[in-house]
Scaffold this active site. Structure first.
Site, PDB file in Angstrom:
ATOM      1  N   SER A 141       0.852  -1.181   0.000  1.00 20.44           N
ATOM      2  CA  SER A 141       0.000   0.000   0.000  1.00 20.44           C
ATOM      3  C   SER A 141       0.888   1.231   0.000  1.00 20.44           C
ATOM      4  O   SER A 141       2.061   1.160   0.381  1.00 20.44           O
ATOM      5  CB  SER A 141      -0.898  -0.009   1.245  1.00 20.44           C
ATOM      6  OG  SER A 141      -1.536   1.234   1.427  1.00 20.44           O
ATOM      7  N   TYR A 154      -2.382  -0.571  10.687  1.00 25.37           N
ATOM      8  CA  TYR A 154      -2.408  -1.002   9.286  1.00 25.37           C
ATOM      9  C   TYR A 154      -1.087  -0.654   8.607  1.00 25.37           C
ATOM     10  O   TYR A 154      -0.495  -1.472   7.892  1.00 25.37           O
ATOM     11  CB  TYR A 154      -3.581  -0.338   8.563  1.00 25.37           C
ATOM     12  CG  TYR A 154      -3.660  -0.654   7.091  1.00 25.37           C
ATOM     13  CD1 TYR A 154      -4.105  -1.902   6.654  1.00 25.37           C
ATOM     14  CD2 TYR A 154      -3.296   0.287   6.136  1.00 25.37           C
ATOM     15  CE1 TYR A 154      -4.193  -2.189   5.297  1.00 25.37           C
ATOM     16  CE2 TYR A 154      -3.381   0.009   4.785  1.00 25.37           C
ATOM     17  CZ  TYR A 154      -3.828  -1.230   4.369  1.00 25.37           C
ATOM     18  OH  TYR A 154      -3.899  -1.511   3.025  1.00 25.37           O
TER      19      TYR A 154
END
Length: 274
Positions: A141, A154
């Site tokens: 990501s 995360y």
């Protein structure tokens, strides 16, 4: 790098980026072993791939379950042949302030995003090493390159995945095994927000403002990057700008993030990351 007649194992293949990568690989001539928790969606994917003219095995599998992952890899090798492509796509998010997120949610996320990748890689890599060829695609990501508030846990899993990708690439190069790290930004057509945990699902990126990349486009660019043996790709202009700003003007980025993110959260924006 050609994909025709190769066998790919794709995790998180029932929806979003994983599903589109599985379809893209099939169009390039690969057979696919699709892993995810949703049996119904996997069966639909299998039918689509068979219409393309390629073989597909669908496994209802939670990547947290190491024995199940190994069993799926073993059955794939028996029925389809040597696994030459591994796509580590399965992942989920947890949103919330550092003191609000429960230990249970943090552990669950780590088990999926970090240990799940280790399980699949351990299941596939030994035979890749024996054959001295292979491709590992890790879906990280932009938050695996630059952090954002209220997504700290995360970010930690995706930073870990990016670091592993960089280390594995160096280690596996002598064995002709290539590692590609993919960093999507806001992606449309995924179930990320639906699967999120934590107290805060209002992750403000460009999602509500239309600055997203369709999952099919993420898949297309991922396959193109793999074919070109690129080491890493960062997707979306917004994502590249965010990472560059964090690297070259960290003080300014910190100031902006500390002001803008709370403001956007108060407006109630929901912007899932991939």
């Amino acid at each position: 790098m050609q994909f025709k007649n190769q066998v790919a194992l794709v995790t998180g293949a029932s929806t979003g980026i994983g599903r589109q990568i599985a379809l893209a690989l099939a169009r390039e001539g690969a057979d696919v072993a699709a892993l995810a928790r949703s049996a119904d969606k996997l069966q639909s994917l299998r039918r689509e791939i068979e219409v393309i003219g390629r073989r597909c095995l669908d496994f209802s599998c939670d990547v947290r379950e190491r024995r199940r992952v190994f069993a799926c890899a073993e059955q794939t090798e028996k029925e389809l042949g040597p696994i030459e492509i591994l796509v580590n796509n399965a992942g989920m998010g947890v949103g919330g302030a550092v003191y609000q997120v429960s230990l249970e949610d943090i552990q669950y996320q780590m088990d999926v995003n970090f240990y799940g990748v280790i399980h699949t890689t351990h299941a596939v890599l030994p035979k890749m090493l024996e054959r001295r060829r292979g491709l590992i695609i890790n879906i990280s990501s932009i938050l695996g390159k630059a952090p954002a508030p209220y997504t700290g846990y995360y970010c930690a899993t995706k930073f870990a995945l990016t670091a592993m990708s960089d280390a594995w690439r160096l280690e596996l190069r002598p064995f002709n095994i290539h590692v590609l790290n993919v960093c999507p930004g806001s992606t449309s057509g995924t179930a990320f927000s639906h699967n999120m945990r934590g107290v805060d699902r209002k992750l403000p990126t460009g999602h509500e403002r239309g600055r997203t990349m369709p999952a099919a486009e993420v898949a297309r660019r991922t396959i193109a990057a793999a074919a070109a043996r690129k080491r890493e790709i960062v997707l979306t202009t917004e994502g590249r700008l965010f990472i560059a700003a964090n690297r070259f003007a960290p003080g300014l980025t910190f100031l902006l993030m500390s002001k803008v993110i709370p403001y956007l959260r108060k407006r109630g924006e929901r912007a899932p990351h991939s």
